[in-house]
Design a protein around this motif. Sequence first.
Motif, PDB file in Angstrom:
ATOM      1  N   ALA A   1      38.951  44.045  43.629  1.00 20.22           N
ATOM      2  CA  ALA A   1      39.709  44.823  42.652  1.00 20.22           C
ATOM      3  C   ALA A   1      39.138  44.570  41.266  1.00 20.22           C
ATOM      4  CB  ALA A   1      41.185  44.442  42.690  1.00 20.22           C
ATOM      5  N   VAL A   2      38.969  45.631  40.490  1.00 19.22           N
ATOM      6  CA  VAL A   2      38.439  45.528  39.127  1.00 19.22           C
ATOM      7  C   VAL A   2      39.454  46.128  38.174  1.00 19.22           C
ATOM      8  CG1 VAL A   2      36.572  46.154  37.543  1.00 19.22           C
ATOM      9  CG2 VAL A   2      36.062  45.747  39.970  1.00 19.22           C
ATOM     10  N   THR A   3      39.922  45.352  37.206  1.00 19.13           N
ATOM     11  CA  THR A   3      40.792  45.902  36.164  1.00 19.13           C
ATOM     12  C   THR A   3      39.935  46.371  34.994  1.00 19.13           C
ATOM     13  OG1 THR A   3      41.134  43.837  34.931  1.00 19.13           O
ATOM     14  CG2 THR A   3      42.580  44.244  36.834  1.00 19.13           C
ATOM     15  N   GLY A   4      40.463  47.335  34.233  1.00 18.00           N
ATOM     16  CA  GLY A   4      39.659  47.905  33.151  1.00 18.00           C
ATOM     17  C   GLY A   4      38.478  48.672  33.691  1.00 18.00           C
TER      18      GLY A   4
ATOM     19  N   VAL B   1      39.519  39.511  42.526  1.00 19.88           N
ATOM     20  CA  VAL B   1      39.884  40.355  41.386  1.00 19.88           C
ATOM     21  C   VAL B   1      38.970  40.016  40.221  1.00 19.88           C
ATOM     22  CG1 VAL B   1      41.654  40.946  39.689  1.00 19.88           C
ATOM     23  CG2 VAL B   1      42.304  40.531  42.066  1.00 19.88           C
ATOM     24  N   VAL B   2      38.359  41.029  39.612  1.00 13.34           N
ATOM     25  CA  VAL B   2      37.592  40.846  38.385  1.00 13.34           C
ATOM     26  C   VAL B   2      38.408  41.466  37.257  1.00 13.34           C
ATOM     27  CG1 VAL B   2      35.403  41.181  37.198  1.00 13.34           C
ATOM     28  CG2 VAL B   2      35.445  41.049  39.705  1.00 13.34           C
ATOM     29  N   HIS B   3      38.877  40.633  36.354  1.00  9.42           N
ATOM     30  CA  HIS B   3      39.765  41.103  35.283  1.00  9.42           C
ATOM     31  C   HIS B   3      38.956  41.407  34.028  1.00  9.42           C
ATOM     32  CE1 HIS B   3      43.119  41.685  32.708  1.00  9.42           C
ATOM     33  NE2 HIS B   3      43.005  40.520  32.078  1.00  9.42           N
TER      34      HIS B   3
ATOM     35  N   VAL C   1      45.304  36.870  46.884  1.00  9.89           N
ATOM     36  CA  VAL C   1      43.900  36.919  46.456  1.00  9.89           C
ATOM     37  C   VAL C   1      43.384  35.485  46.325  1.00  9.89           C
ATOM     38  CG1 VAL C   1      42.355  37.587  44.573  1.00  9.89           C
ATOM     39  CG2 VAL C   1      44.238  39.099  45.256  1.00  9.89           C
ATOM     40  N   HIS C   2      42.177  35.214  46.782  1.00  5.91           N
ATOM     41  CA  HIS C   2      41.697  33.839  46.724  1.00  5.91           C
ATOM     42  C   HIS C   2      40.780  33.554  45.545  1.00  5.91           C
ATOM     43  CE1 HIS C   2      38.082  35.424  48.852  1.00  5.91           C
ATOM     44  NE2 HIS C   2      37.454  34.433  48.240  1.00  5.91           N
ATOM     45  N   ARG C   3      40.308  34.605  44.849  1.00  7.78           N
ATOM     46  CA  ARG C   3      39.415  34.363  43.714  1.00  7.78           C
ATOM     47  C   ARG C   3      39.666  35.391  42.615  1.00  7.78           C
ATOM     48  NH1 ARG C   3      33.827  32.281  42.696  1.00  7.78           N
ATOM     49  NH2 ARG C   3      34.091  31.228  44.679  1.00  7.78           N
ATOM     50  N   VAL C   4      39.770  34.897  41.370  1.00 15.55           N
ATOM     51  CA  VAL C   4      39.847  35.763  40.191  1.00 15.55           C
ATOM     52  C   VAL C   4      38.667  35.433  39.294  1.00 15.55           C
ATOM     53  CG1 VAL C   4      41.152  36.390  38.128  1.00 15.55           C
ATOM     54  CG2 VAL C   4      42.360  35.987  40.280  1.00 15.55           C
ATOM     55  N   VAL C   5      37.980  36.465  38.831  1.00 18.33           N
ATOM     56  CA  VAL C   5      36.853  36.299  37.909  1.00 18.33           C
ATOM     57  C   VAL C   5      37.289  36.823  36.549  1.00 18.33           C
ATOM     58  CG1 VAL C   5      34.447  36.858  37.428  1.00 18.33           C
ATOM     59  CG2 VAL C   5      35.212  36.610  39.808  1.00 18.33           C
ATOM     60  N   LEU C   6      37.234  35.957  35.551  1.00 19.06           N
ATOM     61  CA  LEU C   6      37.584  36.328  34.181  1.00 19.06           C
ATOM     62  C   LEU C   6      36.314  36.383  33.342  1.00 19.06           C
ATOM     63  CD1 LEU C   6      40.685  33.990  33.637  1.00 19.06           C
ATOM     64  CD2 LEU C   6      40.686  36.389  34.377  1.00 19.06           C
TER      65      LEU C   6
END
Length: 370
Positions: free
Chosen positions: A26-29, A86-88, A122-127
């Motif tokens: 999932a990609v936000t923005g 998720v890539v925020h 979700v197991h990983r978030v990329v900021l």
Amino acid sequence: MSSPDPQVRAARNKSTSPPPRGPVVAVTGAASGVGALLTERLAASEEVKQVVAIDERRGECAEAEWHILDVRDPAIADRLRGADVVVHLALDLDLETDAAARTAYNVRGTQTVLTAAAAAGVHRVVLCTSTMVYGALPDNELPLSEDAELRATAEATGVGDLLEIERLARRAPRAHPGLNVTVVRPAVLVGGTDTALTRYFESPRLLVVAGSRPAWQFCHVDDLCSALEYAVLEKVDGELAVGCDGWLEQEEVEELSGIRRMELPSAVALGAAARLHRIGLTPSPAGDLAYTMYPWVVSGSRLHDVGWRPAYTNEEVLAQLLDEVSGRHTVAGRRLGRKDATAAGAAGATVALLGAAAVVRRARKARRRI
């Protein structure tokens, strides 16, 4: 017994074949900027199973599954169910945005995404933040290691928000056990971007503060997307700096750009910048100047250790930046119209900047008459 029809056999094989490997991301923005570029890149990757795109408007990537909502809406947790990563990237770093509104959006959005990701499994978030969080200081090593202390302050545009996002990233695995958080920190980002640092190269003269030691490290947006993809595919984790190898000294920048310098004493430059910002004439606070005075170059060793390499050099990215800003005119961080630009060019950038004192005096007199 006759063998099945070839078409029937192919259909059976297709129905029993395993689903595509790779994560659901999932990609936000996702509708604009880096988010749009990354969404397209991941959607085209054979290593990614599916891309879920989240933004307040629909973007152009037809291969993604789109969800239209504000990242501060807790309902985002439902949209993240089934995602592995998720890539925020839904951040507002616009120079013209009200600072309080910008912080409210950036911090609340990151808090909501981290909490929602944990709730959705979700197991990983990329900021994504910036190498600006290391701070631009006269005693910085060249280059800094990625685990160097974050010594920035909140005095530069958006840096306070980025430092808070870094704090949330460190806290999230403790608050949400099982959630892995990776932070990617690009150097001066170039490629359709508009920041105080890219506007520096729109000036008729490059402001150099006397006694300072600038060092310039750039990051092309394509290289940032490549590094984000490495993080998505779990080829690397932790805190990662991304940018071109090495750096350019101020003299090299001036030679490559063909823009001459304007050297001012520190007290004059910082004082004028502070006054201009305080009365609302420029979007950039005086804190932005530190990033043109002192080095904040980072090694990027963690990405290099896993085989990642930038596709662009500092010289190539600077050339692209100069091409992008061609025809724009900025003095002290404020974009000028054509008439103002002509006047500034004729009078010289020094007059334009030091003329701030007269503007400040007039503004003060006007306030006293009210």
